[in-house]
Structure formats: structure tokens, C-alpha cells
Design an enzyme around this catalytic site. Structure first.
Site, PDB file in Angstrom:
ATOM      1  N   CYS A  90       8.320  17.771  -2.491  1.00  0.00           N
ATOM      2  CA  CYS A  90       9.582  16.954  -2.087  1.00  0.00           C
ATOM      3  C   CYS A  90      10.653  16.505  -2.896  1.00  0.00           C
ATOM      4  O   CYS A  90       9.921  15.557  -3.415  1.00  0.00           O
ATOM      5  CB  CYS A  90       8.688  15.840  -0.430  1.00  0.00           C
ATOM      6  SG  CYS A  90      10.453  15.115  -0.201  1.00  0.00           S
ATOM      7  N   CYS A 135      11.300  13.005  -1.683  1.00  0.00           N
ATOM      8  CA  CYS A 135      10.095  11.613  -2.284  1.00  0.00           C
ATOM      9  C   CYS A 135       9.949  11.528  -3.799  1.00  0.00           C
ATOM     10  O   CYS A 135       9.938   9.755  -3.836  1.00  0.00           O
ATOM     11  CB  CYS A 135       9.063  12.446  -1.336  1.00  0.00           C
ATOM     12  SG  CYS A 135       9.584  12.973   0.586  1.00  0.00           S
ATOM     13  N   ASP A 136      10.261  12.236  -4.438  1.00  0.00           N
ATOM     14  CA  ASP A 136       9.349  12.609  -5.557  1.00  0.00           C
ATOM     15  C   ASP A 136      10.567  12.490  -7.138  1.00  0.00           C
ATOM     16  O   ASP A 136      10.202  12.423  -8.188  1.00  0.00           O
ATOM     17  CB  ASP A 136       8.531  13.342  -5.867  1.00  0.00           C
ATOM     18  CG  ASP A 136       7.768  13.160  -4.172  1.00  0.00           C
ATOM     19  OD1 ASP A 136       7.159  11.814  -4.303  1.00  0.00           O
ATOM     20  OD2 ASP A 136       6.098  14.297  -4.329  1.00  0.00           O
TER      21      ASP A 136
END
Ligand code: FAD
Ligand code: NAP
Length: 309
Positions: A133, A136-137
Site C-alpha cells: 500500500c 499507507c506507507d
């Protein structure tokens, strides 16, 4: 006893809930193990949902869907459904807290999860440099070098997202042509910091107790092996359908599925079992688009009303 139990709160499950409740069904509960919205909430950029003239993030696209459903009476329970069984025309859902729910009809809209490539280091460093992701990261790798593995729409879109944050993005693909749509591939050309590593297989993700330090790739033509020094590796090598809720105690599926585990449905989203419906990415021949999952959900919601009448 529910009229309809919906498993999964992505675009398919939410839209089915909207149509079923707005169509008059009273006891409709959507079981979603996390926050509603589905996998698209991990996407950094959507530009193909009809009516959205501006590019939006997945979070922005899905923000109001649960609120709209709630207005017509859809209830959301934050539970993971472990299994669905059917006995004497009644379905039983077994939840993660071992409680049981009875329902007259069930819609499975559990979507899919990222596939693993199965390379050495991938599982070991997952969450410690390996991610599926970018939204997300990605920020953890601001001004750093990362690798993206894959050649589909997700890999290309997320490589572009990362190129706006990271210093260098190595896009590693096992062929020299992309599976992604030409429109997405065209966009890559605008980014000098995306380095294409084509016709290369990924051999191993390496690192130490601090996390990932590199990825070893192999040129398919020359067999030359080299290490790319990266701190993050984003794996986008496809997705597997989440059909576990349909697996019975004897290991067989409750309804017919194909060789890839995708649920067989007809044009009304009916499965081979009366009262059991499936919609979205989990069904056979799913185009794997938000608009299609939502369309499936609408069809399923309408079909359930017909079934219960
Ligand atoms: P999902 O969205 O996968 O939702 C399923 C839901 O079910 C999940 O929320 C999950 O938590 C829940 N669930 C699963 N199992 C259980 C269980 N046992 N109990 C309770 N809850 C459960 N499509 C586009 O049209 N345009 C794009 O630009 C686009 N970009 C994408 C970018 C990325 C990074 C990804 C990953 C996908 C993208 N897609 C895009 C594809 C799109 O997201 C999917 O086709 C769509 O979300 C499928 O919807 P769905 O409702 O079938 O399943
Ligand atoms: P995908 O289309 O299945 O692509 C997976 C990619 O990973 C392919 O390029 C494949 O290579 C590669 N791959 C598979 N296994 C590998 C391995 N073991 N090692 C290295 N590479 C491997 O998956 P996706 O990109 O996640 O997309 C899933 C679905 O969602 C698609 O239908 C897609 O169109 C849709 N989606 C749409 C949008 C959009 O509309 N904008 C955005 C994202 C996703 P090969 O090409 O050689 O097989």
C-alpha cells in the site's frame, strides 16, 4: 432473523445495502471487519469513476457512501464473518466472536487481497520495508529510493504516486510490455525519477534487523544479477479473491466457484445456492473496477428483494 446479511463493506456491499434498504427491506446488516470503503481506500488516485471530474483519492471517493446507506437503514457491524452455512432455507453466519447470526439471504462481497510473489525475503520483511500500500506507507520513504514490483494498473499508478514523494522509484517488471492500460503507461514518461527495470525477475529482498536494504533482480536475457539499493519494496503483483467464508467444515465450497476460487453467478448475481448472492471483485469475470462492483451491488440488492418476495 435478518432479511439480508451482507458480507463486506466495499463498493459492492455498500451499494447492495443501499438498494436493499431503499427498496424496503427492513433487517439488513452489513458485516465489515474494518472501516467500510473497501480496497479502493488504499488508492492514491481515481480518475475513472463516473461523475468525478477531478482526480480524487480512494478515501475521498468512498467517504460519503456509508453515510448515504445509513440514511435508509443499513446497519454496519464491525465483525469478520468466518463462515456461512445453509440449513433448511436459512443461512447461519459464524462471526469472529463465535456468535451466530441467522439470515434469509446472504450477499458475499468480500473482494480481494494482494497476492504475494513468493520471493525470498518478501514475507520476512513485510511491514519492515515490504508493503502492498503506497498510500499507507509511501511517506516513510520521502526522498529515499524504493522499488515497485509489477506491471499492472496498480503498479503503474502507485509508482507514479511514489515518484512524487521518493527520490528514485525502480519499477521492476518481468516483461517489456505492461498489462496496465496505455493511458497509465503514458504517464510514466513524465517522471525522470522512475527508472524502468524491464525483463527482470525479482530474486530476493534483502535487509537486516533495521529492515530492507535492497532487492536482487535478474536480467531475463543476460542472466546478469544485480542489487538495487532501496529501503522500501512495494509489491503489486495482482490479487486473490477472498472466498474463505464459503468454505464448509468438509473443505468444500458452499456454492460453485471456478478454478481461481471466483464465485460463479448469473446476471442477477445469484450463485448456485438459492438465496446466496455474490457481487464485485469476488465474482467470475469481474472487471475489477469500482463502478462495476457498485453496479453488481445494485443488481444484487434488487435481486434479493425479488427473491424474498
Ligand atoms: P473490496 O473493495 O475488496 O471490499 C471488500 C470488503 O470486504 C473489504 O472492505 C474487506 O475488509 C471486507 N471483508 C472481506 N472479507 C470479510 C469477512 N470475512 N468479513 C467481513 N468483512 C470482510 N478501480 C477503479 O475503478 N479505479 C481505480 O482507479 C482503481 N484503483 C485501484 C487502486 C488500488 C491500489 C487497488 C487495490 C484497487 C483499485 N481499483 C480501482 C479496483 C477497485 O478498488 C475494486 O475493483 C473494488 O474495490 C472492488 O470492490 P468490492 O466491493 O468487490 O471489494
Ligand atoms: P494485475 O492486473 O493482475 O497485474 C499484476 C502484475 O504483476 C502483472 O503485470 C504481472 O505480470 C505481475 N506479476 C504477477 N505475478 C508476479 C510475480 N510472481 N513476480 C513478478 N511480477 C508478477 O493486478 P493489479 O495491477 O493489482 O490490478 C488488479 C485489477 O484491478 C485489474 O483488473 C486492474 O485493471 C484493476 N485496477 C484498475 C485500476 C484503474 O482502473 N485505474 C487501478 C488499479 C487496479 P504479467 O503482466 O507478466 O502477468
Amino acid at each position: 432473523m435478518l432479511d439480508l446479511a451482507i458480507i463486506g463493506g466495499g463498493p459492492a456491499g455498500l451499494t447492495a445495502g443501499l438498494y436493499a434498504t431503499r427498496g424496503g427491506l427492513k433487517d439488513v446488516v452489513m458485516f465489515e471487519k474494518g472501516l467500510p470503503g473497501g480496497q479502493i481506500t488504499q488508492s492514491s488516485e481515481i480518475e475513472n469513476y463516473p461523475g468525478q471530474a477531478e482526480v480524487v483519492t480512494g478515501m475521498e471517493l468512498m467517504e460519503k457512501w456509508p453515510e448515504q446507506c445509513k440514511r435508509f437503514g443499513l446497519e454496519h457491524k464491525m465483525n469478520e464473518v468466518k463462515r456461512v452455512t445453509k440449513d433448511n432455507d436459512i443461512f447461519t453466519l459464524i462471526l469472529d466472536d463465535s456468535s451466530e447470526i441467522k439470515a434469509k439471504s446472504v450477499l458475499v462481497a468480500t473482494g480481494s487481497v494482494p497476492k504475494a510473489a513468493g520471493i525470498k525475503g518478501e514475507a520476512e520483511f513485510f511491514g519492515k520495508g515490504v508493503s502492498t500500500c503506497a498510500t499507507c506507507d509511501g511517506f516513510f520513504y520521502k526522498n529515499k529510493d524504493v522499488a515497485v514490483v509489477g506491471g499492472g494498473d496498480t503498479a503503474i499508478e502507485e509508482a507514479i504516486f511514489l515518484a512524487n514523494i521518493c527520490k528514485t522509484v525502480y519499477l521492476i517488471h518481468r516483461r517489456d510490455t505492461f498489462r496496465a492500460s496505455p493511458n497509465e503507461v503514458e504517464k510514466l514518461k513524465k517522471y525522470d525519477n522512475i527508472k524502468l527495470v524491464l525483463n527482470h525477475t525479482t530474486e530476493e529482498i534483502i535487509g537486516d534487523t533495521m529492515g530492507v536494504s535492497g532487492i536482487i533482480v535478474k536480467d531475463k536475457k543476460s542472466s546478469e544479477i544485480k542489487t538495487l539499493d532501496v529501503l522500501g519494496v512495494f509489491m503489486f503483483v495482482g490479487r486473490n479473491v477472498l472466498n474463505q467464508v464459503l468454505i464448509q467444515e468438509d473443505g468444500k465450497f458452499l456454492c460453485d466457484v471456478n478454478d481461481s476460487g471466483e464465485v460463479m453467478v448469473d446476471l442477477k448475481m445469484k450463485t448456485s445456492i438459492d438465496g446466496l448472492f455474490a457481487a464485485g471483485d469476488i465474482r467470475i469475470d469481474a472487471p475489477k473496477q469500482v463502478v462495476c462492483a457498485a453496479g453488481d451491488g445494485a443488481v444484487a440488492g434488487i435481486s434479493v428483494i425479488g427473491y424474498l418476495q
